[in-house]
Scaffold this motif. Structure first.
Motif, mmCIF file in Angstrom:
data_model
loop_
_atom_site.group_PDB
_atom_site.id
_atom_site.type_symbol
_atom_site.label_atom_id
_atom_site.label_comp_id
_atom_site.label_asym_id
_atom_site.label_seq_id
_atom_site.Cartn_x
_atom_site.Cartn_y
_atom_site.Cartn_z
ATOM 1 N N UNK A 171 7.639 -83.778 -22.741
ATOM 2 C CA UNK A 171 7.850 -82.429 -22.180
ATOM 3 C C UNK A 171 9.465 -82.489 -21.712
ATOM 4 N N UNK A 172 10.103 -83.579 -21.318
ATOM 5 C CA UNK A 172 11.689 -83.577 -20.934
ATOM 6 C C UNK A 172 12.433 -83.248 -22.135
ATOM 7 N N UNK A 173 12.006 -84.101 -23.252
ATOM 8 C CA UNK A 173 12.426 -84.092 -24.565
ATOM 9 C C UNK A 173 12.381 -82.650 -25.187
ATOM 10 N N UNK A 174 11.373 -82.264 -24.928
ATOM 11 C CA UNK A 174 11.033 -80.648 -25.631
ATOM 12 C C UNK A 174 12.094 -79.794 -24.878
ATOM 13 N N UNK A 175 12.046 -79.936 -23.292
ATOM 14 C CA UNK A 175 12.870 -79.020 -22.608
ATOM 15 C C UNK A 175 14.214 -79.018 -23.208
ATOM 16 N N UNK A 176 14.796 -80.329 -23.412
ATOM 17 C CA UNK A 176 16.201 -80.668 -23.649
ATOM 18 C C UNK A 176 16.435 -80.126 -25.008
ATOM 19 N N UNK A 177 15.470 -80.229 -25.794
ATOM 20 C CA UNK A 177 15.500 -79.883 -27.437
ATOM 21 C C UNK A 177 15.801 -78.310 -27.327
ATOM 22 N N UNK A 178 14.871 -77.697 -26.388
ATOM 23 C CA UNK A 178 15.109 -75.961 -26.356
ATOM 24 C C UNK A 178 16.361 -75.710 -25.811
ATOM 25 N N UNK A 179 16.699 -76.270 -24.604
ATOM 26 C CA UNK A 179 18.257 -76.312 -24.137
ATOM 27 C C UNK A 179 19.225 -76.322 -25.351
ATOM 28 N N UNK A 180 19.063 -77.407 -25.910
ATOM 29 C CA UNK A 180 19.887 -77.630 -26.994
ATOM 30 C C UNK A 180 20.043 -76.493 -28.039
ATOM 31 N N UNK A 181 18.663 -76.217 -28.576
ATOM 32 C CA UNK A 181 18.778 -74.991 -29.350
ATOM 33 C C UNK A 181 19.289 -73.825 -28.917
ATOM 34 N N UNK A 182 19.072 -73.535 -27.601
ATOM 35 C CA UNK A 182 19.652 -72.255 -26.940
ATOM 36 C C UNK A 182 21.072 -72.302 -26.770
#
Length: 540
Positions: A171-182
Motif C-alpha cells: 500500500x505504501x508503494x502504491x501510494x508512492x507510485x500514485x504520488x510519482x505518477x501525479x
C-alpha cells in the motif's frame, strides 16, 4: 438288565463328554481366530491413530509454515486458532493471539467493517476486504483478508475461517507510485515542449498538454492511435523507421525531421527520444519530446547570410587597410627624408625652436610609419596567411628568442621552458605570437629586477585542448585594464616611457583566434603577468 442300564449310561455319558469336548474345541478354535482378528484390528487402529497423529502434525507444520496468516474466529470475533504468520502480523508472542478478540486491534470504523463481514458470513457468504490494524507493539498495518464461513452438519454458522496477509509495504508503494505518477503528470503538463510516450507496438499511451495543442487533439483521442493516424504517410514512415531503430538499439535518439501542426503547416522538428524499460531491463516503449526549430532555422539562414556578408566586408576592409597602409609608407618616407634633409641643410640658419619642430616632425613620421607597419602586420594575419602544419613549439620559441637576442642580452633575462607539445598552425604566425609576448615581458620589466619568463604547457583532457602559458615577474597590469589590453592601438603607458604601437597584443589575439583558440591574461600591479592560450591539440 441293570448291567445294560449302566453300560448305556456310560455310553451316553461318554458320548456327551466327547460332544462337549468337541464343542469346546470348536469354541477354542473360534476364540483363537477371533482373538487373532481382534489383535489385527487393534494393530490397525493403532497404526491408523499413528497415521492420524502424523497427518495432524504435518497439517500443523504446514499451517504454521505458510507465509500468510491463518485464523479461525468464532461468532464473537475471538480467535480460536492462529498460525505463526498471524502472530507475526499482529506482533503478539507465540500462542498469545488465540483467545483474543480481533476488535482489540481495531478502531471503531474498522470494527463496524468486520461486524458487517460477520453478518455476511452468517448468510454463508465469503468476503475479501482490507483492514487497518494496530499491532500489539503499536504499529499501524494494512492487512488484506479473505474470510469464509464454517458451517456445521446442521447448516448453522459456527465460525469464520480467515486467510490474511500484510500489505502495508504494498500500500505504501502504491501510494508512492500514485504520488510519482501525479508528479510525473504535473511535470509533463508544465513542460514547455510537446511530449508523448508510446508502447512498443507503436501506439500512443499518453501525452502532455503542449502535445495536444501541437497536434490539435485531446489526449483521449490520441491514446491507442499510431503515427499513421496523426500524420501523412510520407512523414509517418520516417517516424516508424526511427521508432523501430530505437526499440532495437535502446538508449536515446536525436534526429531532425518534419511534423504537421494543427494549423496544417509543416514544421522543422528535432526529436529527442529515449527507450522505456521494465524492471527486467526489457524495452517496453519510448518517451519523446519535440523541439520546433522552424524559426531557428530561418534565423540560422539569415545569420549565415549576414556572416557571409560580414566576412566579405572584413576581407574588403583588410585588403583596404593593407593597400592604404602599403601606399602610405612611400609618402611618409618622403616626409621623413625631406624633413631630415631640411634639418641637415639649414640647421645653421634655423634657431633651436625651428630645429625642435623638425625633430617633432621626424619623430611623428617615424611613429606613423611604425603604426602603418603594425596595421600591415595585423591585416596580413588573414590576407597573407600560410597553410596549417604540425609544428614544434620548442622550435618556435627558439626562433623567437633568436630574434630577441639583443634585448635578452641587454636585460639579462632568464627564460625557462621545458618540453612543449606540438600544435597545428601557421609557423610564422606562432613565431610572431611568442615574439610579442616575450618582447612585452622584456619591455615591461621592473627596475632593479632580472626579468624571469616561464613558458609552460598542460593538457585539458575533457576539452581535447592544450594550454600554453607565458608568465613574467614584470610590472603587471591593473585588473581594470585587463579587458582592454587586446584592443588595437590601446596603450596603458606613455610613448616616452614604454615606446611601441599598441598593436602587438591585438595581433597575438587575432592569430590565436584564427587557430580556433582563446587567450586571456591574469595580472596584478607589481606582481607580474600571465598569459594563457587555449589551443587545439596536434592533428594526428
Amino acid at each position: 438288565m441293570i448291567f445294560d442300564y449302566y453300560l448305556l449310561l456310560d455310553i451316553v455319558l461318554a458320548i456327551t463328554l466327547i460332544s462337549a469336548l468337541i464343542w469346546l474345541l470348536h469354541i477354542r478354535r473360534y476364540l483363537l481366530k477371533r482373538n487373532s482378528e481382534l489383535d489385527k484390528e487393534i494393530q490397525r487402529r493403532i497404526q491408523a491413530e499413528k497415521e492420524l497423529f502424523k497427518n495432524e502434525r504435518n497439517h500443523s507444520k504446514l499451517v504454521h509454515s505458510i507465509g500468510e496468516g491463518i485464523g479461525i474466529v468464532d461468532g464473537n470475533e475471538v480467535f480460536n486458532f492462529a498460525n505463526k504468520a498471524a502472530e507475526m502480523i499482529f506482533e503478539t508472542e507465540e500462542g498469545k493471539l488465540t483467545g483474543r478478540s480481533v476488535t482489540e486491534f481495531l478502531n471503531e470504523q474498522e470494527i463496524e467493517k468486520i461486524k458487517t463481514g460477520t453478518d455476511n458470513r452468517k448468510k454463508g457468504l465469503t468476503d475479501r476486504y482490507e483492514l487497518n490494524i494496530v499491532t500489539e507493539k503499536g504499529n499501524t498495518k494494512v492487512i488484506e483478508i479473505t474470510v469464509s464461513p464454517n458451517i456445521d452438519e446442521n447448516g448453522n454458522y459456527e465460525s469464520s475461517f480467515g486467510v490474511f496477509r500484510d500489505i502495508t509495504d504494498y500500500k505504501s508503494a502504491l501510494i508512492k507510485l500514485r504520488e510519482n505518477e501525479e508528479m510525473f503528470r504535473t511535470l509533463l503538463n508544465n513542460a514547455p515542449l510537446p511530449i508523448f510516450y508510446k508502447s512498443i507496438n507503436g501506439k500512443y499511451l499518453g501525452c502532455n498538454e503542449e502535445f495536444e495543442k501541437f497536434i490539435g487533439m485531446k489526449e483521449t483521442e490520441i491514446v491507442d492511435k499510431t503515427v499513421y493516424d496523426l500524420a501523412p504517410a510520407e512523414l509517418a514512415d520516417r517516424y516508424k523507421e526511427k521508432d523501430m531503430e530505437l526499440f532495437k538499439k535502446g538508449g536515446t535518439q536525436v534526429y531532425e525531421w518534419k511534423a504537421k501542426k494543427n494549423d496544417g503547416s509543416v514544421r522543422n522538428i528535432i526529436y529527442h527520444k529515449a527507450a522505456l524499460y521494465d524492471y527486467l531491463g526489457n524495452i517496453t516503449g519510448l518517451i519523446g519530446a519535440i523541439v520546433d526549430v522552424t524559426e531557428l532555422k530561418k534565423y540560422e539562414e539569415m545569420l549565415e547570410l549576414k556572416q557571409a556578408e560580414l566576412e566579405r566586408s572584413n576581407k574588403d576592409l583588410e585588403q583596404f587597410a593593407y593597400t592604404v597602409s602599403h601606399d602610405l609608407q612611400e609618402p611618409l618616407r618622403m616626409v621623413s627624408g625631406f624633413t631630415n634633409l631640411l634639418k641637415k641643410k639649414y640647421s645653421t640658419q634655423l634657431n633651436s625652436e625651428a630645429l625642435s619642430y623638425i625633430d617633432f616632425s621626424v619623430d611623428g613620421a617615424k611613429r606613423m610609419q611604425e603604426q602603418i607597419q603594425g596595421i600591415l602586420a595585423y591585416s596580413r594575419i588573414s590576407t597573407q596567411a600560410s597553410e596549417f602544419e604540425n609544428i614544434y613549439l620548442n622550435e618556435i620559441i627558439q626562433h623567437s628568442l633568436k630574434n630577441l637576442s639583443v634585448a635578452i642580452k641587454e636585460s639579462g633575462a632568464e627564460i625557462k621552458y621545458g618540453q612543449l607539445p606540438r600544435v597545428n598552425g601557421d609557423r610564422s604566425q606562432f613565431i610572431s605570437v611568442f615574439q610579442n609576448l616575450i618582447g612585452n615581458s622584456l619591455k615591461f620589466r621592473k627596475e632593479g629586477f632580472v626579468p624571469e619568463i616561464v613558458i609552460e604547457s598542460k593538457e585539458i583532457q575533457d576539452l581535447n585542448k592544450i594550454e600554453i602559458s607565458v608568465s613574467d615577474n614584470g610590472i603587471g597590469i591593473e585588473s581594470k585594464h585587463l579587458e582592454n589590453i587586446f584592443l588595437i592601438f590601446h596603450r596603458l603607458h606613455s610613448q616616452d616611457k614604454y615606446p611601441g604601437t599598441g598593436i602587438g597584443l591585438s595581433v597575438v589575439k587575432k592569430i590565436i583566434e584564427r587557430h580556433g583558440g582563446t587567450i586571456t591574461a591574469e595580472s596584478e600591479r607589481g606582481k607580474g603577468t600571465k598569459f594563457r592560450m587555449l589551443l587545439n591539440r596536434e592533428k594526428k
